[in-house]
Enzyme design. Structure first.
Site, short mmCIF file in Angstrom:
data_model
loop_
_atom_site.label_atom_id
_atom_site.label_comp_id
_atom_site.label_asym_id
_atom_site.label_seq_id
_atom_site.Cartn_x
_atom_site.Cartn_y
_atom_site.Cartn_z
N CYS A 80 0.83 -1.20 0.00
CA CYS A 80 0.00 0.00 0.00
C CYS A 80 0.87 1.25 0.00
O CYS A 80 1.73 1.41 0.87
CB CYS A 80 -0.92 0.01 1.22
SG CYS A 80 -1.94 1.49 1.33
N ARG A 83 0.03 4.78 3.08
CA ARG A 83 0.08 4.53 4.52
C ARG A 83 0.38 5.75 5.39
O ARG A 83 0.40 5.65 6.61
CB ARG A 83 1.12 3.44 4.80
CG ARG A 83 0.63 2.06 4.45
CD ARG A 83 1.72 1.03 4.64
NE ARG A 83 2.55 0.87 3.45
CZ ARG A 83 3.71 0.23 3.44
NH1 ARG A 83 4.22 -0.25 4.56
NH2 ARG A 83 4.38 0.09 2.30
N GLU A 264 -5.08 3.21 -10.30
CA GLU A 264 -5.72 1.92 -10.03
C GLU A 264 -6.90 1.72 -10.96
O GLU A 264 -7.18 0.60 -11.41
CB GLU A 264 -6.18 1.85 -8.57
CG GLU A 264 -5.07 1.86 -7.55
CD GLU A 264 -5.62 1.83 -6.13
OE1 GLU A 264 -5.89 0.72 -5.64
OE2 GLU A 264 -5.79 2.91 -5.53
#
Length: 428
Positions: A80, A83, A264
């Protein structure tokens, strides 16, 4: 290096029959009390936990321990990039919720809390359901994410030979249809139902209400024809098939979300050749030369698709990050962790964005590889359920030929996938 979970090195398989390892509990408590010195002396708490494990095979976290464990699991999530915000994670304690109907009701509440379109708010949320007890079956959530789109395979009719929707979920869609779900086969953005398997093995399907699914229509700031493509995407990416482990205690259902990074959607979900495969369509509408790769038509189409995603989310008031800004924030997160005396585990191939990688700061360095806990894990069985589901078991009638209306012979060859636009731009 040979760190589990990195560079195709498989992680240690979860054995749901084993009791909690007291050493894992102690390691977690050491970390919790070290980072929260105001909690006092660890010895009394640890002694109670050891006794509880000896008696029941597991133990129960306090609410404060649960919140800390969830946030640190995000902090340790090596794949990820977002964070920096780990301290802001909203933790919903639903450990007393275990029945499928109740789980679904709370999943709907999760989506409404995480994505409040009336306030233009997307916040990071995790909903933690009943913990696993060794030797006891619990409910299971099949879906990879709480919101995903079906892939409808058309064998006949005007769309014969095409997949309408997301090809990634074609098998999952067909499995759910074996349980009676039909959906909207001509809708390329047909939201999949939630599939929850109860402790006894019964599978329950639930359609999400429209009020829980915030979708953003994808248009473009200057290419007006983009709206004619009818694209959209959901605003809340809630991962739902990963097991949360904190101090040796496992939580099989713990869906969590942040917000999207634009690539994404624009460089993977809508662009990948085995997903919506939109680059050829956009390149054609842009008049790009697709006869040679040297024209870089894919790059041109990819850029405009990603511009469209970011612009559309901004217009809708839905929070989204661009890959350049998020890369800088991740480097700021690493610096903050270093000041706290902690290393940041990261997997390079997931941290570097899927477009313009070398133009971002995260590309030009190496990262610490480590399997740090608390953590989220994707177990092999959960991965398979999220992709394919599991077909219903139909009792066989003795002394008669075995037959099942839900099981069709495998076709000689799968239909060619041209994306859901195939019926518009190609003969099928």
């Amino acid at each position: 290096m040979s760190v589990p979970g990195y560079r195709d090195m498989p992680g240690q398989q979860w054995d749901p029959h084993l009791p909690v390892d007291p050493r894992e509990a102690e390691d977690f408590l050491d970390q919790y009390y070290r980072e929260n010195p105001q909690r006092g002396d660890i010895k009394e708490r640890l002694a109670r936990i050891v006794d509880e494990i000896a008696e029941t095979g597991t133990y129960t976290h306090t609410y404060a321990e649960l919140v800390f464990g969830c946030r640190v699991a995000w902090r340790n999530a090596s794949r990820c990039i977002g964070r920096l915000y780990w301290r802001s994670l909203v933790v919903r304690d639903l450990r007393k919720v275990g029945a499928p109907d109740e789980i679904f009701e709370e999943l709907v509440r999760h989506l409404r809390l995480a994505g409040q379109r009336e306030r233009n708010v997307i916040r990071p949320v995790i909903s933690v359901f009943a913990q696993h007890v060794p030797g006891r079956d619990g409910s299971r959530l099949w879906n990879e994410q709480l919101i995903r789109y079906a892939g409808h395979r058309h064998a006949e009719g005007p769309h014969a030979g095409t997949i309408v929707g997301d090809p990634r979920y074609t098998q999952f869609t067909e499995t759910l249809q074996q349980y009676g779900w039909r959906g909207k086969p001509d809708n390329p953005f047909d939201v999949l139902p939630i599939a929850i398997e109860g402790p006894g093995g019964d599978v329950n399907l639930y359609d999400l209400p429209e009020s829980a699914v915030w979708e953003v229509p994808i248009e473009h700031p200057t290419l007006r024809w983009f709206a004619e493509l009818g694209l959209r995407w959901h605003a809340v990416p809630a991962i739902s098939n990963m097991r949360l482990t904190i101090g040796g205690v496992d939580y099989p259902i713990a869906p969590f979300n942040g917000w999207y990074m634009g690539t994404e959607i624009g460089a993977r979900n809508l662009a990948d050749a085995d997903r919506y495969n939109l680059l050829p369509v956009i390149a054609e509408r842009m008049g790009l030369d697709t006869s040679t790769e040297r024209s870089l038509w894919r790059d041109g189409a990819l850029l405009e698709l990603n511009r469209a995603v970011l612009w559309s989310f901004d217009q809708a008031g839905a929070r989204i990050s661009d890959h350049h800004s998020e890369s800088e924030r991740f480097l700021a997160h690493i610096a903050s962790e270093e000041r706290a005396g902690r290393e940041t585990p990261a997997e390079w191939s997931w941290i570097v964005p899927p477009m313009s990688g070398a133009a971002t700061g995260v590309f030009h360095r190496y990262y610490h590889e480590a399997d740090q806990r608390p953590a989220f894990y994707l177990d092999t069985d959960a991965r398979e359920l999220g992709r394919r589901g599991r077909s219903p078991i139909v009792p066989q009638v003795p002394d008669e030929p075995a037959s099942c209306p839900f099981h069709e012979p495998e076709p000689a060859a799968l239909p060619e996938h041209r994306g859901w636009f195939g019926r518009l731009f190609h003969r099928t």
